[in-house]
Motif scaffolding. Structure first.
Motif, PDB file in Angstrom:
ATOM      1  N   UNK A 115       0.699  -1.365   0.247  1.00 12.23           N
ATOM      2  CA  UNK A 115       0.044   0.123  -0.220  1.00 12.23           C
ATOM      3  C   UNK A 115       0.775   1.326   0.131  1.00 12.23           C
ATOM      4  N   UNK A 116       1.885   1.065  -0.377  1.00  9.72           N
ATOM      5  CA  UNK A 116       2.919   2.567  -0.070  1.00  9.72           C
ATOM      6  C   UNK A 116       2.737   3.188   0.807  1.00  9.72           C
ATOM      7  N   UNK A 117       3.017   2.641   2.002  1.00  7.29           N
ATOM      8  CA  UNK A 117       2.681   3.107   3.383  1.00  7.29           C
ATOM      9  C   UNK A 117       3.285   4.316   3.690  1.00  7.29           C
ATOM     10  N   UNK A 118       4.584   4.248   3.284  1.00  7.42           N
ATOM     11  CA  UNK A 118       5.676   5.233   3.667  1.00  7.42           C
ATOM     12  C   UNK A 118       5.172   6.595   3.081  1.00  7.42           C
ATOM     13  N   UNK A 119       4.736   6.657   1.816  1.00  6.03           N
ATOM     14  CA  UNK A 119       4.138   7.867   1.372  1.00  6.03           C
ATOM     15  C   UNK A 119       2.817   8.380   1.893  1.00  6.03           C
ATOM     16  N   UNK A 130      13.075  14.083   9.910  1.00  2.00           N
ATOM     17  CA  UNK A 130      12.141  13.008  10.017  1.00  2.00           C
ATOM     18  C   UNK A 130      11.853  12.560   8.793  1.00  2.00           C
ATOM     19  N   UNK A 131      11.734  13.275   7.738  1.00  3.97           N
ATOM     20  CA  UNK A 131      11.231  12.893   6.283  1.00  3.97           C
ATOM     21  C   UNK A 131      11.970  11.655   5.591  1.00  3.97           C
ATOM     22  N   UNK A 188       3.723  25.371  14.941  1.00  2.00           N
ATOM     23  CA  UNK A 188       4.801  26.244  14.892  1.00  2.00           C
ATOM     24  C   UNK A 188       6.345  25.566  14.627  1.00  2.00           C
ATOM     25  N   UNK A 189       6.551  24.343  14.696  1.00  2.00           N
ATOM     26  CA  UNK A 189       7.668  23.623  14.515  1.00  2.00           C
ATOM     27  C   UNK A 189       8.099  22.574  13.388  1.00  2.00           C
ATOM     28  N   UNK A 190       6.844  22.448  12.573  1.00  2.00           N
ATOM     29  CA  UNK A 190       6.983  21.413  11.661  1.00  2.00           C
ATOM     30  C   UNK A 190       8.223  21.728  10.794  1.00  2.00           C
ATOM     31  N   UNK A 246       2.702  11.763   4.213  1.00  2.39           N
ATOM     32  CA  UNK A 246       1.433  12.740   3.684  1.00  2.39           C
ATOM     33  C   UNK A 246       0.511  13.073   4.733  1.00  2.39           C
ATOM     34  N   UNK A 247       0.203  12.179   5.755  1.00  2.21           N
ATOM     35  CA  UNK A 247      -0.828  12.409   6.808  1.00  2.21           C
ATOM     36  C   UNK A 247       0.022  13.143   7.866  1.00  2.21           C
ATOM     37  N   UNK A 248       1.297  12.906   8.173  1.00  6.55           N
ATOM     38  CA  UNK A 248       1.941  13.722   9.157  1.00  6.55           C
ATOM     39  C   UNK A 248       2.103  15.128   8.683  1.00  6.55           C
ATOM     40  N   UNK A 249       2.546  15.303   7.360  1.00 11.68           N
ATOM     41  CA  UNK A 249       2.461  16.808   7.068  1.00 11.68           C
ATOM     42  C   UNK A 249       1.214  17.366   6.941  1.00 11.68           C
TER      43      UNK A 249
END
Length: 212
Positions: free
Chosen positions: A83-87, A110-111, A101-103, A91-94
């Protein structure tokens, strides 16, 4: 800032982007031992985490290769590429944290974890954990266990099943309220992934762990 139990050892299960309660043990105990000889269990933090998104709590799960036995050791659990989980995870984290404030400050650290392949789940979990500790300025004496233990001494504490997404029972943890970007929509959501604390609070994350 001194740990609460500097001469004590906390035993923890391996966890994917573990919750704040898990990291509070790294702060408050002088030593941490991450279990690698326990049997892998589904629906635990071993391969899942919880974030706060625009629509509320969001759970992410790392897919695993189905073990050949129900008593497969955690150290032997392999990650599936299904399922291409890493992508999807990045995307969900982003999506959840790009307005915090700190992303932007921490994203480049982390990416890369979502652009490389890890064969074993425990290696991914440990790699993320050590990077997150560096970003928080947390310096735990953390190692994997060398065997599976059932009995513990007076200066050892077993949290391996106490920190659990559904049946957690950790009397030592106090959920300290901190700024969350979507709190006006959903109220304060306690004990989410350490990512939530880091992206919202940045360098002050350590102070939250101290009070937790």
């Amino acid at each position: 800032m001194q740990p609460r139990f500097p001469q004590h050892t906390a035993y923890l299960s391996s966890a994917y982007l573990a919750p704040v309660s898990w990291y509070s043990k790294l702060y408050h105990y002088g030593r941490a031992r991450v279990e690698q000889f326990d049997h892998y269990l589904k629906q635990t933090y071993r391969n899942r985490c919880t974030l706060a998104g625009p629509n509320g709590i969001l759970s992410l799960t790392v897919p695993i290769v189905k073990p050949q036995t129900i008593k497969c050791l955690m150290k032997d659990i392999r990650i599936s590429d299904h399922g291409n989980w890493r992508h999807q995870h990045w995307n969900a984290i982003e999506s959840a944290y790009n307005s915090t404030p700190f992303f932007e400050y921490y994203r480049d650290d982390l990416q890369p974890f979502y652009e490389q392949e890890f064969e074993f789940l425990i290696d991914l979990n440990e790699g993320l954990c050590r990077t997150l500790c560096e970003l928080i300025d947390l310096q735990p004496d953390m190692r994997r266990t060398s065997d599976y233990r059932k009995d513990f001494g007076t200066r050892e504490k077993d949290f391996r099943e106490a920190i659990h997404p559904k049946k957690g029972n950790d009397p030592e943890f106090t959920a300290v309220r901190y700024y969350q970007v979507f709190e006006d929509r959903h109220g304060f959501l306690p004990d989410l992934s350490i990512l939530d604390l880091l992206f919202n609070m940045g360098p002050e994350s350590l102070l939250v762990l101290q009070r937790s």
